[in-house]
Write a protein that holds these residues in place. Structure first.
Motif, short mmCIF file in Angstrom:
data_model
loop_
_atom_site.label_atom_id
_atom_site.label_comp_id
_atom_site.label_asym_id
_atom_site.label_seq_id
_atom_site.Cartn_x
_atom_site.Cartn_y
_atom_site.Cartn_z
N GLN A 190 3.86 13.92 -0.07
CA GLN A 190 4.07 12.53 0.36
C GLN A 190 3.98 11.59 -0.83
N ARG A 191 4.70 10.46 -0.73
CA ARG A 191 4.50 9.35 -1.65
C ARG A 191 4.10 8.13 -0.82
N TYR B 19 -3.19 1.44 -1.97
CA TYR B 19 -3.09 2.60 -1.08
C TYR B 19 -4.04 3.73 -1.46
N LEU C 15 -3.33 9.90 -4.28
CA LEU C 15 -2.77 11.10 -3.66
C LEU C 15 -3.25 12.34 -4.40
N ASP D 253 0.44 16.76 -3.27
CA ASP D 253 0.84 16.15 -1.99
C ASP D 253 2.33 15.82 -2.03
N ASP E 127 7.52 5.59 -2.92
CA ASP E 127 8.81 5.81 -2.28
C ASP E 127 9.44 4.43 -2.06
N THR F 186 1.85 3.28 4.57
CA THR F 186 0.64 4.00 4.16
C THR F 186 -0.59 3.10 4.37
N THR G 64 4.41 4.75 1.11
CA THR G 64 5.46 3.94 1.72
C THR G 64 4.81 2.66 2.24
#
Ligand code: NAD
Ligand code: TDX
Length: 333
Positions: A135-136, A126, A129, A133, A282, A141, A138
């Motif tokens: 977000q993690r 992925y 990051l 951020d 996540d 992604t 998933t």
């Protein structure tokens, strides 16, 4: 019910932890297929029960051997890979051969013999990051790999998806965050620093040391893979992680503290080219849909046990340490 599992790469770090985990927690019978590259260590599988375990030295790109072993297995868990980012920057070719052609060879055998196939992959597919951020990663992604290693892992994941869709292969994929624990090669971050301290060498932090990795104990990775093998839905991808984000400086300082050294006795060295800044997983899907949760929730205690393992098993790593340090020294690392 007892299964016959074929485990590729079972003499490596995570594969050998999986073999020990399966023998302890199930009645399954295991065959390990491993080439014993520089990263494989037969001693990681010493003393296992001969009535439930067999070792075959061989290459996952060897079509005839793979065909023969698939014929004898109920399910296959595919760990074998060239796994080290730093090596992939120096010499990418073996990464293409094993990670891409090797996975292709196994998928063709899974298709021919209609075998359940679980593909082990990494969160590195992925990309990375920003530190701040929220977000993690998933399962949705977008893929954005940075290194030759992660690009070949991303390619292998896509091959698995294509073989599911085009040929109906009964496969699942898991992408896990950074593992730590026993049997990890001393080229990797945590064992390198532990064995440095044992040898009286200062730990080496790439660049600023602000890069974040999301640590999970290898035994928790194993329990997650077994859960997916038992309950995962065909064609699905599951992210595996244990909410273990730490930056590299924090990890080195904790190793120094746990090993009784002053917290600032490390060196900053040349950064890795294209060094990913942060990974974070996540794992809600795996936890909520399949009911998995990690057993190791205390990184400090897990790291302490890992340090003890490297102190108690010096003969397991001593033969590789000098060569690894010479490789890094030549790169200013
Ligand atoms: P490792 O380098 O310790 O072990 C790899 C094993 O594969 C070795 O025993 C090696 O001999 C074997 N192997 C390599 N090429 C082979 C070939 N052509 N044929 C047969 N065997 C071959 O790697 P690891 O850290 O245990 O990683 C195992 C898997 O988990 C990899 O697929 C990796 O991408 C994935 N993964 C690793 C991590 C991590 O933190 N180490 C995290 C997520 C995913
Ligand atoms: O001496 C070092 N100093 C240092 O600061 C080494 C060897 C590494 N590092 C840094 C680089 C990374 O930010 O530590 C972090 C971890 O490095 P590695 O152990 O090389 O792991 P990483 O590159 O994060 O990849 C690992 O996790 C994902 C595994 O090697 C991969 O196989 C897996 O896919």
């Amino acid at each position: 019910m007892s299964r016959r599992l074929l485990v590729t790469g079972g003499a490596g770090f995570i594969g050998s932890n999986f073999v020990h985990h399966v023998l302890e927690h199930t009645d399954d019978h295991l065959t390990v297929l491993d080439k014993l590259t520089y990263a494989g260590n037969r001693a990681s599988l010493d003393g296992l029960p001969a009535n439930r375990f067999r070792f075959v030295q061989g290459d996952i790109t060897d079509r005839n051997l793979v065909d023969e072993l698939f014929a004898d297995a109920d399910a296959v868990v595919h760990y074998a890979a060239e796994s080290h980012n730093d090596n992939s920057l120096d010499n990418p070719r073996p990464f293409l051969d094993t990670n891409i052609v090797g996975t292709y060879t196994l998928l063709e055998a899974a298709r021919k013999h209609d075998r359940r196939f679980h593909h082990i992959s990494t969160d590195e597919v992925y990309g990375d990051l920003e530190l701040d951020d929220p977000q993690r990663f998933t399962e949705s992604t977008p893929y954005d790999p940075s290194s030759p290693y992660s690009a070949t892992k991303a390619g292998s994941d896509l091959l698995v998806r294509a073989w599911v869709r085009s040929f109906g292969v009964r496969a699942t994929i898991s992408n896990c965050s950074n593992n730590y624990g026993p049997y990890q090669h001393v080229e990797k971050f945590i064992p390198r620093q532990i064995t440095n301290v044992i040898r009286g060498i200062r730990p080496k932090l790439y660049g600023s040391g602000e890069n974040v990795r999301d640590w999970i104990h290898a035994d928790d990775h194993s329990s997650a893979v077994l859960t997916i093998l038992d309950k995962g839905a065909i064609g699905e991808t599951y992210l595996i992680g244990a909410d273990g984000e730490k930056n590299n400086r924090e990890v080195v300082e904790l190793i120094l503290e746990l090993m009784g050294q002053p917290g600032d006795t490390y060196d900053h060295v040349t950064d890795r080219a294209g060094h990913d800044l942060r990974y974070a997983i996540d794992s809600t899907k795996l936890r909520s849909e399949l009911g998995w949760s990690p057993a190791y929730r205390d990184f400090r205690a897990g790291l302490e046990a890992t340090i003890r393992w490297y102190r108690d098993n010096e003969s397991w790593w001593a033969g590789t340490k000098d060569g690894v340090e010479a490789f890094y020294a030549a790169k200013g690392q």
